[in-house]
Design a protein around this motif. Structure first.
Motif, PDB file in Angstrom:
ATOM      1  N   ALA A 187     -14.921  13.667 -15.650  1.00 15.62           N
ATOM      2  CA  ALA A 187     -15.276  12.286 -15.311  1.00 15.62           C
ATOM      3  C   ALA A 187     -15.673  12.189 -13.852  1.00 15.62           C
ATOM      4  O   ALA A 187     -15.192  12.950 -13.008  1.00 15.62           O
ATOM      5  N   GLY A 188     -16.561  11.254 -13.579  1.00 12.43           N
ATOM      6  CA  GLY A 188     -16.951  10.971 -12.198  1.00 12.43           C
ATOM      7  C   GLY A 188     -17.998  11.931 -11.676  1.00 12.43           C
ATOM      8  O   GLY A 188     -18.790  12.507 -12.427  1.00 12.43           O
ATOM      9  N   ALA A 189     -17.987  12.114 -10.376  1.00 12.12           N
ATOM     10  CA  ALA A 189     -19.078  12.825  -9.705  1.00 12.12           C
ATOM     11  C   ALA A 189     -19.126  14.314 -10.021  1.00 12.12           C
ATOM     12  O   ALA A 189     -20.104  14.980  -9.674  1.00 12.12           O
ATOM     13  N   VAL A 190     -18.089  14.860 -10.673  1.00 14.90           N
ATOM     14  CA  VAL A 190     -18.177  16.263 -11.090  1.00 14.90           C
ATOM     15  C   VAL A 190     -19.221  16.418 -12.198  1.00 14.90           C
ATOM     16  O   VAL A 190     -19.707  17.511 -12.456  1.00 14.90           O
ATOM     17  N   LEU A 191     -19.572  15.300 -12.836  1.00 12.82           N
ATOM     18  CA  LEU A 191     -20.636  15.319 -13.841  1.00 12.82           C
ATOM     19  C   LEU A 191     -21.995  15.351 -13.161  1.00 12.82           C
ATOM     20  O   LEU A 191     -22.175  14.825 -12.060  1.00 12.82           O
ATOM     21  N   GLY A 192     -22.942  15.924 -13.835  1.00 13.29           N
ATOM     22  CA  GLY A 192     -24.297  15.990 -13.300  1.00 13.29           C
ATOM     23  C   GLY A 192     -25.247  15.127 -14.106  1.00 13.29           C
ATOM     24  O   GLY A 192     -24.831  14.306 -14.933  1.00 13.29           O
ATOM     25  N   GLY A 193     -26.532  15.311 -13.819  1.00 11.19           N
ATOM     26  CA  GLY A 193     -27.545  14.614 -14.595  1.00 11.19           C
ATOM     27  C   GLY A 193     -27.841  13.209 -14.134  1.00 11.19           C
ATOM     28  O   GLY A 193     -28.555  12.469 -14.807  1.00 11.19           O
ATOM     29  N   TYR A 194     -27.307  12.825 -12.998  1.00 10.69           N
ATOM     30  CA  TYR A 194     -27.637  11.503 -12.451  1.00 10.69           C
ATOM     31  C   TYR A 194     -27.555  11.581 -10.941  1.00 10.69           C
ATOM     32  O   TYR A 194     -26.860  12.440 -10.388  1.00 10.69           O
ATOM     33  N   ASP A 195     -28.301  10.714 -10.271  1.00 11.75           N
ATOM     34  CA  ASP A 195     -28.321  10.667  -8.811  1.00 11.75           C
ATOM     35  C   ASP A 195     -27.728   9.324  -8.402  1.00 11.75           C
ATOM     36  O   ASP A 195     -28.421   8.312  -8.364  1.00 11.75           O
ATOM     37  N   TYR A 196     -26.420   9.337  -8.148  1.00 11.10           N
ATOM     38  CA  TYR A 196     -25.741   8.054  -7.913  1.00 11.10           C
ATOM     39  C   TYR A 196     -26.245   7.349  -6.674  1.00 11.10           C
ATOM     40  O   TYR A 196     -26.234   6.122  -6.597  1.00 11.10           O
ATOM     41  N   ALA A 197     -26.698   8.139  -5.687  1.00  8.64           N
ATOM     42  CA  ALA A 197     -27.142   7.517  -4.442  1.00  8.64           C
ATOM     43  C   ALA A 197     -28.444   6.747  -4.653  1.00  8.64           C
ATOM     44  O   ALA A 197     -28.604   5.625  -4.169  1.00  8.64           O
ATOM     45  N   ALA A 198     -29.374   7.348  -5.390  1.00  2.00           N
ATOM     46  CA  ALA A 198     -30.653   6.680  -5.637  1.00  2.00           C
ATOM     47  C   ALA A 198     -30.482   5.517  -6.616  1.00  2.00           C
ATOM     48  O   ALA A 198     -31.047   4.442  -6.411  1.00  2.00           O
ATOM     49  N   GLU A 199     -29.689   5.744  -7.662  1.00  2.31           N
ATOM     50  CA  GLU A 199     -29.537   4.714  -8.705  1.00  2.31           C
ATOM     51  C   GLU A 199     -28.597   3.601  -8.298  1.00  2.31           C
ATOM     52  O   GLU A 199     -28.597   2.542  -8.912  1.00  2.31           O
ATOM     53  N   LYS A 200     -27.745   3.868  -7.308  1.00  2.00           N
ATOM     54  CA  LYS A 200     -26.599   3.003  -6.992  1.00  2.00           C
ATOM     55  C   LYS A 200     -25.755   2.859  -8.276  1.00  2.00           C
ATOM     56  O   LYS A 200     -25.672   1.797  -8.886  1.00  2.00           O
ATOM     57  N   SER A 201     -25.191   3.977  -8.704  1.00  2.00           N
ATOM     58  CA  SER A 201     -24.427   3.981  -9.948  1.00  2.00           C
ATOM     59  C   SER A 201     -23.108   4.718  -9.816  1.00  2.00           C
ATOM     60  O   SER A 201     -22.434   4.952 -10.811  1.00  2.00           O
ATOM     61  N   GLY A 202     -22.722   5.090  -8.590  1.00  2.00           N
ATOM     62  CA  GLY A 202     -21.576   5.976  -8.414  1.00  2.00           C
ATOM     63  C   GLY A 202     -20.286   5.432  -8.984  1.00  2.00           C
ATOM     64  O   GLY A 202     -19.630   6.065  -9.811  1.00  2.00           O
ATOM     65  N   ALA A 203     -19.893   4.247  -8.543  1.00  2.00           N
ATOM     66  CA  ALA A 203     -18.612   3.701  -8.986  1.00  2.00           C
ATOM     67  C   ALA A 203     -18.648   3.412 -10.475  1.00  2.00           C
ATOM     68  O   ALA A 203     -17.669   3.650 -11.193  1.00  2.00           O
ATOM     69  N   GLY A 204     -19.772   2.917 -10.968  1.00  2.00           N
ATOM     70  CA  GLY A 204     -19.888   2.594 -12.395  1.00  2.00           C
ATOM     71  C   GLY A 204     -19.713   3.824 -13.264  1.00  2.00           C
ATOM     72  O   GLY A 204     -19.014   3.790 -14.286  1.00  2.00           O
ATOM     73  N   VAL A 205     -20.338   4.930 -12.870  1.00  2.00           N
ATOM     74  CA  VAL A 205     -20.194   6.163 -13.649  1.00  2.00           C
ATOM     75  C   VAL A 205     -18.750   6.654 -13.580  1.00  2.00           C
ATOM     76  O   VAL A 205     -18.175   7.094 -14.585  1.00  2.00           O
ATOM     77  N   SER A 206     -18.136   6.557 -12.408  1.00  7.98           N
ATOM     78  CA  SER A 206     -16.735   6.991 -12.303  1.00  7.98           C
ATOM     79  C   SER A 206     -15.831   6.150 -13.192  1.00  7.98           C
ATOM     80  O   SER A 206     -14.946   6.676 -13.875  1.00  7.98           O
ATOM     81  N   LEU A 207     -16.073   4.843 -13.185  1.00  7.34           N
ATOM     82  CA  LEU A 207     -15.251   3.970 -14.030  1.00  7.34           C
ATOM     83  C   LEU A 207     -15.495   4.254 -15.509  1.00  7.34           C
ATOM     84  O   LEU A 207     -14.543   4.412 -16.288  1.00  7.34           O
ATOM     85  N   ALA A 208     -16.756   4.304 -15.914  1.00 13.23           N
ATOM     86  CA  ALA A 208     -17.064   4.442 -17.339  1.00 13.23           C
ATOM     87  C   ALA A 208     -16.607   5.787 -17.880  1.00 13.23           C
ATOM     88  O   ALA A 208     -15.988   5.868 -18.951  1.00 13.23           O
ATOM     89  N   THR A 209     -16.899   6.859 -17.129  1.00 13.21           N
ATOM     90  CA  THR A 209     -16.506   8.177 -17.632  1.00 13.21           C
ATOM     91  C   THR A 209     -15.000   8.393 -17.484  1.00 13.21           C
ATOM     92  O   THR A 209     -14.376   9.019 -18.336  1.00 13.21           O
TER      93      THR A 209
END
Lengths: 441, 558
Positions: A406-428
């Protein structure tokens, strides 16, 4: 003798904490433990909860794109979740899980966060002056939204060079914000050293320490700050400060300042060390304690044993002693390149604890593009999971039956460009923790 | 015909700035034009070695002798730019004994103080040297900051009345018949200090005499007046480590070869280098194998380098030259001596000389010889004093050290600032009691006062501020401080200018990091990217976007 739990979460950032909380909620009788090796990266984070601010892989974005030809931000991030490319963490868990995770977060955060009243993104001014899209924001920032058309006075301090308030105000105007912003730079009452830490500012206000005031005896820091600001107000109904307005008692400090000035007070999120990020960490750790999650900190995982395609136990290093930890289910939430959940050498990118497969180009000169804000391959480094969030090996088979990531250890997305970091951490974190809880029973 | 200036110097590297200073002190009216920042060509892209001459003691003894003489002069006149590190020529078991003896004899022939150390003695000085290093020759190599030195020359030239124009690219040489009488330049943002987002202008600058000191670019300038200046640009890579693994210059004691030197430089150590001819000094490949070679080969001397963190790599282009007909194939064999090409004598075209070849350590002696030549042409009778007159920052250094004033700064910061500013420290750091002087760059310990002093000198160009202060040159490579540096430009410069200046600096910092993207530095790069894109939204800033954001569509609060 191994320490035995039902669910073992490795990593204490937003994803790990969420996974542990979700596991504890799903399986109330399960023993859930969180082990952390070091400080989380939340001190770098703005404290904003982004879900999706910009679409990934959209046309016109990428290497050839000139800087300054940005996209416009997404208004409703939840409406975009089903359009994401295969392999994106949101695609893996599905849009409904993202909504559930945000609701889960809203319950945990209570009145410390706002934004849950709508699916729409908020545009929040940050310390560089421009706005960024985000889905949830600390209550301390709620009166600073850029879609709120009330005029604003921004207050910066001579000794805090990260926030140049008059420049930020001009930048907001350039970004087209629908209100007039002005900035002033003051000296902060009670700060005597030019290199005082941000916590010093916050503690002065928390404790309302006595500080020297012009022509008077000492007065409280809150009153002194309000007095310094007052003469600069030109009828603005809201005043923004860099995010140093209290550490332990931010609501009380804001209230004092608001009462004294007769305006609304908001914080502008800052770079590291970020008090809103640290407050979010405090909030999560309090929730973990309430949920009965066992916490072991300062213990890196140094080894593991397998059996039957599953992790049997991991070994942690506690002050030089190797201690086995055994669980039915494991969640890996050790972070990305910044948190060192993903590591690299000249030849190879790797996941250091379980050596899970990290897809990457073999030539390190293919890890980047020349435009610093171009579509950077390195920003997408991380594990590729199945829909259960189990990391997959090079043959697309789960590395271990009982390991989720879960979280940033996952790949396949660019949280900085998408502004999705916290959302991905929460969802995963939510999905991995929930599944781990279910399967631990 | 009245000229705008008496002597026009083309090129703001060490040679050009040295010539401008020398002539200006002699009372000659000088203008210097440089297409980018001072040091923007080869000077700012070298390893920072102040040669003892030891490197040339076998192959080129004339150069070696000149190096030791100039080395001693620079320690004197530019003490705030020089660190007296000393140097070692290190012999590994597989390196030739005969060459070691030749090196030692050569040093002594050239007047370079040289002593032989056993392997153990060498490791006492530099504990990270490989266990099997057999022995070493100790010489007075040093480290020099090329940025500071070059800027100090330009500052002193200005003090003596020179006009220095950066961001002024020569677009044409003005030639009438067999006489060159000036240049046309394009000012990136108009004359004077650079201001971003200001429209460019062109200007014709006429002169009695033109000095082409553009180094690797001299051929391009010559071609503008149909003159053939056959410079042979040769690239070399330098890889910067995040800390100093060594405090002494470490040279490999063998005839010649790539990757044979480590220079401690400020907070870093610089590994060098390669030598490969290129066609175009502005466009050549920067390749992975070159970086890998630095690390792999120099690990033979200092094994911990193998796993150490590098923060960036950069390439420089040597302005090598040899007279027509010499025909040397391998660029490493081309002489490091310099050549003064008087185009009147050589091509029958008056009014201009070109300087090619040469090396940084001997820039002052080159400048002296060229200034003598120009003065003879002009009939100016004035003696060169640059070997005795200290540069700004190196004056009265003893007074500064006695005072040890810390200017209200914590001691490590005050110490670093004083090292950089030398005798200018009181002027720059003694701020008004009521003005705050916070640290802007934590890695390098640079305060607001120092940044403001640099902005005063160089306008809105943050790369020019960087080379003057070292701000953004440390471990974080600007991730934490670029925007704070940009903030310091306001309100002197408006918001749009500040934004452009920040974008330019951040992109420049990224350029060199691309060659260090693994391990800690890749983690740092991701953090920098996250701070600037995630929190500050600098990658999709609505202020830069073509389409207006419809704010009313977004969450306006509960």
């Amino acid at each position: 003798m191994a320490i035995t739990d039902d669910v073992l979460v490795i990593g204490g950032g937003l994803a790990g904490a969420t996974a542990a909380l979700a596991a504890a909620e799903t399986a109330p009788d399960a023993r859930v433990r969180l082990v952390t090796a070091k400080q989380s990266t939340l001190r770098h984070a703005s404290g904003l909860i982004d879900v999706l601010g910009y679409a990934p892989d959209s046309e016109g974005q990428g290497q050839e794109q000139e800087q300054g030809q940005g996209q416009t931000p997404i208004v409703d991030p939840f409406a975009e979740l089903d359009t994401l490319p295969t392999g994106h963490p949101y695609e893996r868990v599905g849009g409904e899980a993202v909504r559930d995770a945000l609701e889960f977060f809203d319950d945990i955060a209570g009145d410390a966060y706002a934004g849950g009243h709508t699916d729409k993104n908020a545009l929040v001014p940050t310390h560089g002056g421009t706005v960024k899209p985000t889905a949830r924001y600390p209550t301390a920032t709620a009166d600073g939204l850029a879609s709120d058309d009330r005029d604003a006075l921004l207050v910066g301090f001579e000794t805090l060079p990260d926030f140049e308030a008059p420049l930020a105000a001009a930048h907001l105007e350039a970004a087209g914000a629908p209100f007039d912003a002005r900035g002033v730079t003051l000296s902060f009452p009670g700060i005597v050293r030019d290199d005082a830490k941000v916590t010093r500012y916050a503690h002065l206000l928390d404790r309302n320490e006595q500080v020297a005031a012009a022509g008077e005896d000492e007065i409280g820091a809150r009153e002194a700050l309000a007095a310094a600001v007052e003469s600069h107000l030109e009828g603005e109904p809201r005043v923004g400060f860099p995010a140093i307005v209290g550490d332990d008692r931010p609501a009380a400090v804001r209230e004092s300042l608001a009462d004294a000035l007769g305006v609304d007070i908001f914080e502008v999120p800052m770079g590291p060390p970020s008090l809103p990020g640290l407050r979010l960490e405090d909030l999560l750790y309090a929730a973990l304690e309430d949920a009965g999650v066992r916490m072991t900190s300062g213990v890196p995982v140094v080894d593991y044993e397998t059996g039957n395609d599953a992790i049997d136990h991991v070994v942690v290093d506690r002050n030089g002693a190797e201690i086995p930890h055994e669980a039915a289910q494991y969640v890996l939430a050790t972070g990305g390149l910044v948190g060192k959940g993903i590591e690299s050498g000249r030849e190879r990118v790797s996941e250091p604890l379980f050596d899970c497969h990290v897809p990457h180009a073999s030539d390190r000169y293919d890890w980047f593009v020349d435009d610093v804000f171009g579509e950077q391959p390195y920003a997408r480094f991380g594990l590729a999971p199945d829909r259960e969030l189990r990391p997959l090996d090079a043959n697309d088979d789960p590395e271990f039956r009982n390991l989720r990531a879960a979280g940033a250890v996952l790949g396949g997305y660019d949280y900085a460009a998408e502004k999705s970091g916290a959302g991905v951490s929460l969802a995963t974190g939510y999905v991995a923790g929930t599944r781990a809880g279910e399967e631990s029973e | 015909m009245a000229h705008d200036t008496t002597v026009l110097v083309l090129g703001g590297g060490s040679t050009g700035c040295g010539i401008a200073r020398d002539l200006a002190i002699r009372g000659v009216d000088v203008t210097l034009v440089e297409r980018g920042n001072l040091t923007g060509g080869t000077t700012g892209r070298m390893h920072g070695l102040l040669h003892s001459g030891g490197r040339y003691a076998v192959s080129d003894q004339a150069s070696a002798t000149e190096c030791i003489e100039e080395n001693e002069i620079l320690r004197d006149i530019a003490s705030h730019c020089v660190e007296e590190t000393g140097g070692l020529f290190v012999q590994r078991p597989e390196d030739s004994d005969e060459y070691f003896r030749e090196k030692l004899a050569g040093c002594r022939d050239c007047g370079i103080p040289a002593t032989v150390l056993s392997g153990r003695e060498a490791r006492e000085i530099e504990p990270y040297l490989a266990e099997d290093v057999a022995r070493a020759i100790r010489v007075p190599d040093g480290a020099v900051d090329p940025f500071r030195l070059c800027v100090a020359n330009a500052l002193d030239a200005e003090r003596h009345g020179a006009r220095v124009e950066t961001h002024a690219e020569v677009i044409d040489l003005l030639r009438e018949g067999d006489d060159i009488y000036g240049v046309e330049v394009r000012h990136d943002s108009g004359p004077g200090k650079r201001t971003h987002a200001t429209p460019g202008t062109t200007e014709e600058i006429t002169a009695e005499y033109v000095v082409n000191a553009t180094g690797a670019w001299a051929g391009r300038i010559g071609a503008m007046a149909d003159l053939d200046v056959a410079v042979r640009p040769s690239k070399g890579v330098m890889t910067i480590m995040n800390v100093r693994q060594v405090d002494t210059v470490i040279n490999r004691c063998r005839p010649k070869g790539d990757a044979d030197i480590i220079v401690p430089h400020e907070t870093t150590a610089i590994l060098g280098t390669t030598d490969e001819e290129v066609d175009d000094p502005d466009d050549y490949p920067e390749e992975q194998w070159e970086v890998d070679q630095m690390i792999d080969t120099l690990s033979e001397l200092v094994p911990i380098i193998e796993d150490a963190r590098t923060i960036r790599s950069f390439w420089g282009v040597r302005p090598l030259y040899e007279p027509p007909g010499t025909g040397t194939q391998d660029p490493t064999d081309i002489t490091r001596d310099f050549f003064l090409l008087d185009h009147a004598e050589r091509d029958g075209v008056g009014g201009m000389s070109s300087i090619v070849g040469g090396k940084f350590t001997t820039y002052r002696a080159m400048a002296e010889e060229i200034a003598d030549h120009v003065c003879a042409k002009l009939g100016v009778d004035a003696r060169c004093v640059t070997a005795e007159e200290p540069l700004p920052g190196s004056e009265d250094i003893a007074v500064l050290e006695e005072g040890m004033d810390s200017f209200g700064l914590r001691s490590p910061i005050a110490r670093r600032s004083k090292q950089r500013l030398g005798s200018r420290a009181p002027d720059v750091l003694e701020t008004n009691e009521n003005e705050a002087n916070p640290v802007i760059c934590q890695c390098e310990g640079v305060t607001r006062a120092e940044i403001q002093d640099a902005v005063e000198q160089s306008g809105s160009d943050l790369n020019a501020v960087r080379i003057r202060t070292r701000a953004s040159m440390g471990n974080c490579q600007g991730g934490f401080c670029c925007q704070n540096m940009a903030n310091e430009l306001h309100p002197r410069y408006d918001e749009e200018t500040v934004r452009d200046a920040l974008d330019e600096l951040f992109q420049e910092r990224w350029k060199g990091q691309r060659h260090a993207l693994w391990g800690e530095q890749l983690s740092q790069a991701m953090l920098n990217y996250a701070l600037h894109a995630t929190t500050m939204n600098r990658d999709n800033d609505p202020a830069n976007a073509p389409a207006q954001v419809d704010y009313a569509q977004f969450d306006g609060g509960a």
